[in-house]
Design a protein around this motif. Sequence first.
Motif, mmCIF file in Angstrom:
data_model
loop_
_atom_site.group_PDB
_atom_site.id
_atom_site.type_symbol
_atom_site.label_atom_id
_atom_site.label_comp_id
_atom_site.label_asym_id
_atom_site.label_seq_id
_atom_site.Cartn_x
_atom_site.Cartn_y
_atom_site.Cartn_z
ATOM 1 N N UNK A 1 -14.938 11.849 -8.434
ATOM 2 C CA UNK A 1 -13.514 11.821 -8.074
ATOM 3 C C UNK A 1 -13.110 10.393 -7.748
ATOM 4 N N UNK A 2 -12.053 9.962 -8.379
ATOM 5 C CA UNK A 2 -11.541 8.621 -8.132
ATOM 6 C C UNK A 2 -10.151 8.735 -7.518
ATOM 7 N N UNK A 3 -9.935 7.970 -6.434
ATOM 8 C CA UNK A 3 -8.633 8.022 -5.755
ATOM 9 C C UNK A 3 -7.577 7.396 -6.657
ATOM 10 N N UNK A 4 -6.452 8.062 -6.796
ATOM 11 C CA UNK A 4 -5.385 7.520 -7.618
ATOM 12 C C UNK A 4 -4.713 6.344 -6.893
ATOM 13 N N UNK A 5 -4.571 5.208 -7.596
ATOM 14 C CA UNK A 5 -3.903 4.053 -6.947
ATOM 15 C C UNK A 5 -2.412 4.321 -6.803
ATOM 16 N N UNK A 6 -1.847 3.705 -5.788
ATOM 17 C CA UNK A 6 -0.393 3.879 -5.569
ATOM 18 C C UNK A 6 0.369 2.585 -5.817
ATOM 19 N N UNK A 7 -0.248 1.650 -6.568
ATOM 20 C CA UNK A 7 0.416 0.389 -6.936
ATOM 21 C C UNK A 7 0.359 0.256 -8.450
ATOM 22 N N UNK A 8 1.307 -0.518 -9.024
ATOM 23 C CA UNK A 8 1.344 -0.631 -10.496
ATOM 24 C C UNK A 8 0.187 -1.468 -11.021
ATOM 25 N N UNK A 9 -0.174 -1.201 -12.297
ATOM 26 C CA UNK A 9 -1.213 -1.975 -12.974
ATOM 27 C C UNK A 9 -0.562 -3.065 -13.804
ATOM 28 N N UNK A 10 -1.392 -4.016 -14.254
ATOM 29 C CA UNK A 10 -0.908 -5.145 -15.062
ATOM 30 C C UNK A 10 -1.693 -5.146 -16.368
ATOM 31 N N UNK A 11 -0.987 -5.208 -17.525
ATOM 32 C CA UNK A 11 -1.627 -5.212 -18.833
ATOM 33 C C UNK A 11 -1.526 -6.594 -19.446
ATOM 34 N N UNK A 12 -2.610 -7.075 -20.042
ATOM 35 C CA UNK A 12 -2.634 -8.357 -20.735
ATOM 36 C C UNK A 12 -3.399 -8.181 -22.047
ATOM 37 N N UNK B 1 -6.037 -2.360 -5.023
ATOM 38 C CA UNK B 1 -5.417 -1.561 -3.958
ATOM 39 C C UNK B 1 -4.071 -2.160 -3.546
ATOM 40 N N UNK B 2 -3.897 -3.436 -3.833
ATOM 41 C CA UNK B 2 -2.640 -4.106 -3.505
ATOM 42 C C UNK B 2 -1.968 -4.576 -4.776
ATOM 43 N N UNK B 3 -0.708 -4.860 -4.678
ATOM 44 C CA UNK B 3 0.024 -5.327 -5.860
ATOM 45 C C UNK B 3 -0.516 -6.680 -6.293
ATOM 46 N N UNK B 4 -0.856 -6.787 -7.625
ATOM 47 C CA UNK B 4 -1.438 -8.016 -8.153
ATOM 48 C C UNK B 4 -0.346 -9.043 -8.453
#
Length: 815
Positions: A718-729, A786-789
């Motif tokens: 089980x992986x905790x769902x993040x509550x911050x957006x991801x960044x795609x490159x 866990x924090x906004x990148x």
Amino acid sequence: MRVPLTWLREYVDFDLSVEELVRVITLHSQEIDGVYRLGVPEGEVVVGELLTFDRHPNADKLYVSRVDVGGSEVQIVTGADNPHAGARVPVILPGSRLADGTKLKKAKLRGVESYGMMMSERELGLSNEHDGIMLLDEGYGVGRPLEEYFPVSEVVLDIDVTPNRPDLWGMIGVARELAAILGTEFRTPEVSFGTGGAPTGDYTLRVEAADLCPRYDLRRVSGVDARRKAPVEVRRWLFAAGMRPINAVVDATNFTMLETGQPIHAFDAEEIVGGIVVRRAREGERITLIDDSVRDLDPSMLLIADEERGRAIAGVMGGEEGEVSEKTTDVLVEVATFDGRNVLETSSKLGLRTDASGRFERGLDPEMVDFALDRVSMLLERDAGGSVAADTLSEYPEPVGRRELKLRVARAGAILGVAVDAERAARDLAALGCEVESGGEVLTVRPPTFRRDLSREIDLVEEVGRLVGLDRVPETLPQTSLPGGLTDAQRRRRRLRHVLADLGLSEAMLYPFGPARWNGSFGGSGSGLALANPLSGDLQYLRTSLLPGLLDAVARNRAFGAPGGGIFEVGNVYRRSGREATPGTSRAFRLRGERAGDEPEEALTGVVELSKVAVVLDGDVRPAGWNADALRAGFFEAKGIVERLVPGADFERADPSELPFLHPGRSAVVKVGGESVGWVGELHPAVAESFDLRVESRKVAALELDLAACIVDPAPEFTVFPNVPSVARDLALVVDSDVPAGELLAEARRAGGGLLVGSRVFDVYEGEQLPQGKKSVALSFVFQSDETLTDASVDGEMERISAALSQKFGARVRG
């Protein structure tokens, strides 16, 4: 073996109904394939005398006769034209029932009443003769029941004799078996004949192939009349047993064969030059057989010849020249034992199966020759008017003897699960022809020479058990302290099947054997291990891959109009172990599981057995739905299944020389930890064509994996769902053309650190915009924390990845 019951009663007495007899034989000996009835099982058949025989007034092909049936006259209409006034004929009266179930009634044929029917030999169950009415001689009394002269009905049991019991291919053997089951006596015919015929010594006998002919006896019977018919009882028993009556000479040989199980052959003595020579056929030698076929022979075949030419194929069929005809007056009677395996091989090569070959190939008893030769000599004297020679030519250099076995009565009881009485066991074995010496709880048993199948103690236990009655053995569940349930290996296989079925695939269960054409199509992977005794010409090889069988299944599906689909199989393949097994230790392991040391199984069998799973995708695997596109077979679809079954698998371009049946540009080797565990790819067009699967718009993709590499039930995480957006490159790199895109991706993941949560290859390009020998690989990354990148932190990750790829592969970022 067809057993007429009236004939069987000549050797053993029994008071059982047909149903009871079938049950007794089935429970204690052999299976019954069928029960047949011949003649007139219900009703009355009498001897009639024709008073008149005239043409029918209203039909050109019918006749009207007045018949005296003893004290009364009846009128009968018939279509046969052979009767005449004064002839005596068998007549069946109304109310009687024929073997085919027809009940005879009064009838009116073209305006003329008919009361009863005159019978042919076939209708009476005597022969196939049906062209005319059977004519009786004056010894048959008018009005007397025909049953007083010979049976007018017959019940025939068709016994399915197992190959290890050639003694049951004769009436005497069946009678002996039934007597042993019922605990009664059986009898053999008394044999007697005169010996005033011309000497057999006028001819010679030479056996040049003693290894293929353990015994050969020859006796002359002169003065025979081959135009005579055999007696009615002989002809009716031959017909009921499935053979066609011919004449007194041939019928005597066939009757004795059916009675004793020993085939017999008669040569026209006047056609034999010098004598009989038993030899191997010469290269290119030919012979014309009695069925008018011409057969090419080779030195592996045994030939019965005279000093000039071949006269018969030993144990199979006689030749046209030297065969008994109506002109024959002098015969040489052959009673011999031939090597069963050689007769089987000869019969198979020639595609020729006969009653004789079926008996010889099972292995006959040489000790039966004496009785069979005397018996046929008696019949030739009695029925054909012959004179038997006083001398016999015989070649029997190594007489067979009885083997000696020990039977532990307590051991027999333990195996059968029922108490065994020593006296009863000794009595039963003696009834089967064994010599038994009682030594308390251990019996010394010497089986008869006609029971070569009794070679071990366990064989005697089986005999005792079946005579006691295996139906009397109590039913008990085996005692075990082991818990029920599946083993780990069984669970893995079951889960694997469920996963593949959940993916929309259908399971196939195929033979592990295949035809020779697989070898050419699949090179090293598909070439099977040749079987010494294949089930058929199409199943000659053990498979070394699951793929060929699945492709044959796909081809059959296409032939029935299937638009596509996916099938899979979980099974075993076979490879040579690379070690030659010692014949003695290999045989001991196969038969009894014995090992001389700690040798692995493949060292004892010469074969390695491997567990595999294979999948074939053909055309439209899944049709389009209202919310999903169609799934069509291709490399990446098959690769996706591999990734589901083998988590963390690596894919490496396949070497076409190692996997020649796959498309060279659309195939890969599957590796785990650097070790190859299978392959995946699209089918090579040439191979697809060889299996009738070549359609330009319809691809076939396949995979095959080691079963041990498949992990279909990894521990859930089980992986905790993040509550911050991801960044795609995205990152486009130029590298040498021989650098695998998968290695670039693996190195990028190692360098990406904890922020990299997703990565994939989304484009590979080689073309005019790039230098020769270079290609462009585009990678897509997803970063998350866990924090906004921030852009700075993501840029740092991308630089670290670029540097790692540049250092290891010389990659440069494409501008």
